[in-house]
Write a protein that holds these residues in place. Structure first.
Motif, PDB file in Angstrom:
ATOM      1  N   LYS A 130       0.824  -1.209   0.000  1.00 12.52           N
ATOM      2  CA  LYS A 130       0.000   0.000   0.000  1.00 12.52           C
ATOM      3  C   LYS A 130       0.858   1.258   0.000  1.00 12.52           C
ATOM      4  O   LYS A 130       0.549   2.239  -0.684  1.00 12.52           O
ATOM      5  CB  LYS A 130      -0.924  -0.008   1.223  1.00 12.52           C
ATOM      6  N   THR A 135       4.022  -4.437  -6.033  1.00  9.68           N
ATOM      7  CA  THR A 135       3.229  -5.650  -5.832  1.00  9.68           C
ATOM      8  C   THR A 135       4.029  -6.920  -6.081  1.00  9.68           C
ATOM      9  O   THR A 135       3.445  -7.984  -6.298  1.00  9.68           O
ATOM     10  CB  THR A 135       2.000  -5.640  -6.758  1.00  9.68           C
ATOM     11  N   ILE A 155      -1.019 -12.736  -4.822  1.00  8.24           N
ATOM     12  CA  ILE A 155      -1.288 -11.305  -4.722  1.00  8.24           C
ATOM     13  C   ILE A 155      -2.263 -10.944  -5.830  1.00  8.24           C
ATOM     14  O   ILE A 155      -2.070 -11.327  -6.985  1.00  8.24           O
ATOM     15  CB  ILE A 155       0.002 -10.470  -4.849  1.00  8.24           C
ATOM     16  N   ASN A 157      -5.426  -7.840  -7.203  1.00 10.89           N
ATOM     17  CA  ASN A 157      -6.110  -6.573  -6.990  1.00 10.89           C
ATOM     18  C   ASN A 157      -7.363  -6.802  -6.167  1.00 10.89           C
ATOM     19  O   ASN A 157      -8.037  -7.821  -6.300  1.00 10.89           O
ATOM     20  CB  ASN A 157      -6.478  -5.923  -8.330  1.00 10.89           C
ATOM     21  N   ASP A 158      -7.670  -5.836  -5.324  1.00 14.03           N
ATOM     22  CA  ASP A 158      -8.875  -5.902  -4.500  1.00 14.03           C
ATOM     23  C   ASP A 158     -10.006  -5.231  -5.277  1.00 14.03           C
ATOM     24  O   ASP A 158     -10.086  -4.016  -5.345  1.00 14.03           O
ATOM     25  CB  ASP A 158      -8.630  -5.186  -3.170  1.00 14.03           C
ATOM     26  N   THR A 196      -6.180  -7.736   3.221  1.00 15.21           N
ATOM     27  CA  THR A 196      -6.472  -6.735   2.210  1.00 15.21           C
ATOM     28  C   THR A 196      -6.144  -5.369   2.781  1.00 15.21           C
ATOM     29  O   THR A 196      -6.535  -5.033   3.907  1.00 15.21           O
ATOM     30  CB  THR A 196      -7.934  -6.769   1.738  1.00 15.21           C
ATOM     31  N   ASN A 199      -6.626  -2.086  -1.400  1.00 11.29           N
ATOM     32  CA  ASN A 199      -6.274  -2.061  -2.817  1.00 11.29           C
ATOM     33  C   ASN A 199      -5.821  -3.425  -3.329  1.00 11.29           C
ATOM     34  O   ASN A 199      -5.996  -3.742  -4.495  1.00 11.29           O
ATOM     35  CB  ASN A 199      -5.142  -1.052  -3.073  1.00 11.29           C
ATOM     36  N   THR A 200      -5.231  -4.218  -2.441  1.00 13.87           N
ATOM     37  CA  THR A 200      -4.582  -5.461  -2.846  1.00 13.87           C
ATOM     38  C   THR A 200      -4.849  -6.553  -1.821  1.00 13.87           C
ATOM     39  O   THR A 200      -4.873  -6.291  -0.619  1.00 13.87           O
ATOM     40  CB  THR A 200      -3.056  -5.262  -2.973  1.00 13.87           C
TER      41      THR A 200
END
Length: 207
Positions: A130, A135, A155, A157-158, A196, A199-200
């Motif tokens: 973040k 990433t 990993i 994306n959220d 989470t 964002n990820t």
């Protein structure tokens, strides 16, 4: 520590001191409780969904079929000039059909147990992503320091939803070896931690 507090409360004759000590004790207990790392409700929801998929892999086949239908609609829109994309949609369909074959033949898998020790490190990596926007996968050998071995990591994306994230990782169209899928469907895995950062998603698996 608790023995000393209890002894002091019993022997003190000063009511004011006793009230002050009790207040300090509850503040201390509250601080310890809130400073401990534990999964958020949304992270628990992710773990529960992963476990539901593992216990009954065939239950995810209709979701993958819907994913394929969505991809076919995108292809039609592209052909009609209504959509442009740089994604390999045909590759996604191929990977999804391959996944259906896997889900239809794989034996039910065991549920995974959340590891709070792993979660501390998983969350730390999520916060790192973040802050830095990097990433790349973490140095999962750091898990060895807490006695956890054979750790793998996903990993993603959220996207604000649980099931679509799992579908994306299971289809795993952009990864030639389907590493994300293999982590989710690994029969040797027994432990999980997920985080989470908004964002990820970071997921760690271990046996």
């Amino acid at each position: 520590m608790y023995v000393k507090f209890y002894f002091y409360i019993c022997v003190t004759s000063n009511l004011k001191d006793m009230k002050n000590l009790i207040t300090i004790l509850f503040l201390f207990i509250g601080f310890v409780s809130f400073s401990q790392d534990s999964l958020t409700p949304r992270e628990i929801q992710m773990v529960n969904e992963i476990n539901a998929m593992r216990v009954n892999p065939k239950s995810y086949i209709p979701k993958i079929e819907n994913y394929i239908n969505m991809c076919n609609k995108k292809l039609k829109m592209i052909a009609d000039g209504k959509l442009t994309t740089t994604g390999d949609i045909e590759g996604q369909i191929k990977a999804a059909n391959e996944l259906i074959e896997v889900l239809s033949t794989i034996s039910p898998l065991s549920e995974l147990t959340v590891s709070n020790e792993m979660y501390v490190l998983t969350k730390a990596h999520g916060e790192y992503i973040k802050v830095t926007g990097n990433t790349e996968h973490s140095d999962i050998s750091r898990m060895n320091s807490i006695g956890v071995n054979n750790v793998t990591e996903n990993i993603a994306n959220d996207n604000g939803m649980i099931s679509p994230t799992i579908i994306m990782l299971l289809v795993d169209a952009e990864i030639e070896g389907r590493g994300h899928r293999m982590n989710l469907l690994d029969s040797n895995v027994t432990c999980i931690s997920v985080n989470t950062n908004g964002n990820t998603w970071v997921m760690n698996f271990a046996n």
